[in-house]
Scaffold this motif. Sequence first.
Motif, PDB file in Angstrom:
ATOM      1  N   SER A  88       0.684  -1.199  -0.028  1.00  0.00           N
ATOM      2  CA  SER A  88       0.066  -0.033   0.034  1.00  0.00           C
ATOM      3  C   SER A  88       0.961   1.370   0.068  1.00  0.00           C
ATOM      4  O   SER A  88       1.997   1.137   0.285  1.00  0.00           O
ATOM      5  CB  SER A  88      -0.950  -0.022   1.286  1.00  0.00           C
ATOM      6  N   ALA A  89       0.221   2.509  -0.430  1.00  0.00           N
ATOM      7  CA  ALA A  89       0.941   3.763  -0.220  1.00  0.00           C
ATOM      8  C   ALA A  89       1.415   3.886   1.190  1.00  0.00           C
ATOM      9  O   ALA A  89       2.627   4.510   1.104  1.00  0.00           O
ATOM     10  CB  ALA A  89      -0.001   4.901  -1.001  1.00  0.00           C
ATOM     11  N   THR A  90       0.605   3.865   2.291  1.00  0.00           N
ATOM     12  CA  THR A  90       0.895   4.341   3.406  1.00  0.00           C
ATOM     13  C   THR A  90       2.175   3.229   3.878  1.00  0.00           C
ATOM     14  O   THR A  90       2.964   3.591   4.431  1.00  0.00           O
ATOM     15  CB  THR A  90      -0.204   4.146   4.406  1.00  0.00           C
ATOM     16  N   ASP A 115      -5.871  11.452  -2.906  1.00  0.00           N
ATOM     17  CA  ASP A 115      -7.067  10.654  -2.317  1.00  0.00           C
ATOM     18  C   ASP A 115      -6.953  10.420  -0.674  1.00  0.00           C
ATOM     19  O   ASP A 115      -7.745  10.195  -0.163  1.00  0.00           O
ATOM     20  CB  ASP A 115      -7.450   9.334  -3.123  1.00  0.00           C
ATOM     21  N   SER A 116      -5.623  10.485  -0.304  1.00  0.00           N
ATOM     22  CA  SER A 116      -5.372  10.418   1.207  1.00  0.00           C
ATOM     23  C   SER A 116      -4.501  11.321   1.872  1.00  0.00           C
ATOM     24  O   SER A 116      -3.688  11.753   1.468  1.00  0.00           O
ATOM     25  CB  SER A 116      -4.637   8.852   1.220  1.00  0.00           C
ATOM     26  N   ARG A 166       0.262  13.708   4.750  1.00  0.00           N
ATOM     27  CA  ARG A 166       0.936  13.996   6.002  1.00  0.00           C
ATOM     28  C   ARG A 166       2.304  13.145   6.164  1.00  0.00           C
ATOM     29  O   ARG A 166       3.495  13.755   6.547  1.00  0.00           O
ATOM     30  CB  ARG A 166       0.097  13.634   7.169  1.00  0.00           C
ATOM     31  N   HIS A 167       2.246  11.970   5.747  1.00  0.00           N
ATOM     32  CA  HIS A 167       3.534  11.044   5.448  1.00  0.00           C
ATOM     33  C   HIS A 167       4.710  11.662   4.831  1.00  0.00           C
ATOM     34  O   HIS A 167       5.928  11.741   5.294  1.00  0.00           O
ATOM     35  CB  HIS A 167       3.143   9.687   5.039  1.00  0.00           C
ATOM     36  N   GLU A 222      -0.399  21.587  -0.893  1.00  0.00           N
ATOM     37  CA  GLU A 222       0.197  21.491   0.532  1.00  0.00           C
ATOM     38  C   GLU A 222       1.706  20.730   0.169  1.00  0.00           C
ATOM     39  O   GLU A 222       2.471  21.012   1.215  1.00  0.00           O
ATOM     40  CB  GLU A 222      -0.512  20.725   1.692  1.00  0.00           C
ATOM     41  N   LEU A 223       1.957  20.119  -0.768  1.00  0.00           N
ATOM     42  CA  LEU A 223       2.934  19.668  -1.115  1.00  0.00           C
ATOM     43  C   LEU A 223       3.820  20.234  -2.137  1.00  0.00           C
ATOM     44  O   LEU A 223       4.885  19.685  -2.443  1.00  0.00           O
ATOM     45  CB  LEU A 223       2.779  17.948  -1.714  1.00  0.00           C
ATOM     46  N   GLU A 224       3.212  21.303  -2.996  1.00  0.00           N
ATOM     47  CA  GLU A 224       3.814  21.827  -3.914  1.00  0.00           C
ATOM     48  C   GLU A 224       5.220  22.422  -3.688  1.00  0.00           C
ATOM     49  O   GLU A 224       6.222  22.292  -4.392  1.00  0.00           O
ATOM     50  CB  GLU A 224       3.162  22.858  -4.514  1.00  0.00           C
TER      51      GLU A 224
END
Length: 458
Positions: free
Chosen positions: A33-35, A61-62, A67-68, A95-97
């Motif tokens: 999984s991605a997490t 989507d998450s 946050r990770h 928020e990640l840009e």
Amino acid sequence: MQGHSTAIPVWAWSLTEGLRRPGDATPQPGTESATGVLAFIAATPEPGLYHLKDFHEAMRDSALVRRHLRDLYVTCADRNKFIVITSPIHDVPEELERSLAYVELRTPDITEITAFVRDETKGHAQPPSDEVIAQLAPALLGLTLEETRYTLRRATAGGAPLTEESRPALLEEKRLLVSRGGVLEFVSTPTNMEAVGGLENMKKWLLERRKLFDLRDSLSKEIVPKGVLMMGIPGCGKSLCVKAISAHFQLPLYRMDMVEVFSGRHGKPETAFADACHQMEDIAPAVLWFDEIEMAVTANESSGEQGRIFAFFLTWMQEKTPGLFVAATANRIDLLPAEMIRKGRFDEVFFVDLPTEEERTEIFRIHLSRRGYDPDALNIPQLMEFTKGWTGAEVEQCVVSAITKAKLADTSVNPQDLLTLAARSVPLSRTMREQINHIRAWAFERAIKATPPKGAER
């Protein structure tokens, strides 16, 4: 990296295969999984380069994944741990840009395409020569390497050698590629300059600019022709001229469908417009046609979607690749912003007026000859008195109507048929006299007449 002489291990992750190193038979436990893969990266103290494939969906989507990633941005700093995210689309959460360095990979350039074609065809029974590859490679610009491989294999299906005659098959794949996007349309019916009646000023200009366009690789960018804007009265041959430009420059013609741009089916209009323009740069050399460009950018719309498209277009016209020639047409020319028609955006702005008597004669001859009739046998000069103020489209329709009437009566077209139809027709210039006079007055000092001034009719 950062002074380390030992190689940093490379990991690759995908949703279907989990996290693996090259040669691993199974993924690392818990990384399907991605997490899970982000937790593995955080818990691993050793340096590493982690390639996360198609991770844009997980980021979008998450909130937990986002946050990770923000936590990893801090914990991986100065530890020789790097995350590389690849995606077929640009979809980065806000928020990640600022935590990501964005690199856009365009389609292969001519050097890459040439090398790929050479490698792909070296095993053929009759591999193409370097000269043939150099001639065919430009037709593949705008395709990915996978699309190029498919195109080459389709063109050589059944053991056919790759030759200069393979070019139409290669261009067909490009046509299909453009059609899939929905915003750009491949125009497959180019014409030649001889099919355009009159407009000698514009024809002469295009003949001269063709020489400069062919020398674009050896000229400075500001000298290479960028494009032409044709504005004027509907039905007077602007669209026909665009098709003639394509044939004269020996380049494929693509039309930007502004209705599709604003439809919302392809995302935000300004994004769809910009993506289509960038795609055309990848496809170049080519002619890009903006039909009724005033519908996309108007003088009364300085904000919103049209305003943003207009701002992008002005900058793009200045910076676009030299191999792309833009041909724009406009009917409601008073809607065009002043910035659009000033020198530097387009190389020239032409005004296409109602055809003169000499031009109408030429247009009659063109349409009759093209349909197998002898113009000299149909007494065209007598029609001139009845066709004052006609557009080229009205001349063509008169010819078509006369031929249709003759076919229904099982006879041949005669001068009286044309004369009767001409006498009964009411031209656009009479029903829309005020609007046409307004167009002429607006263009008087803003554009060059496509027709030499001598003998002009008003």
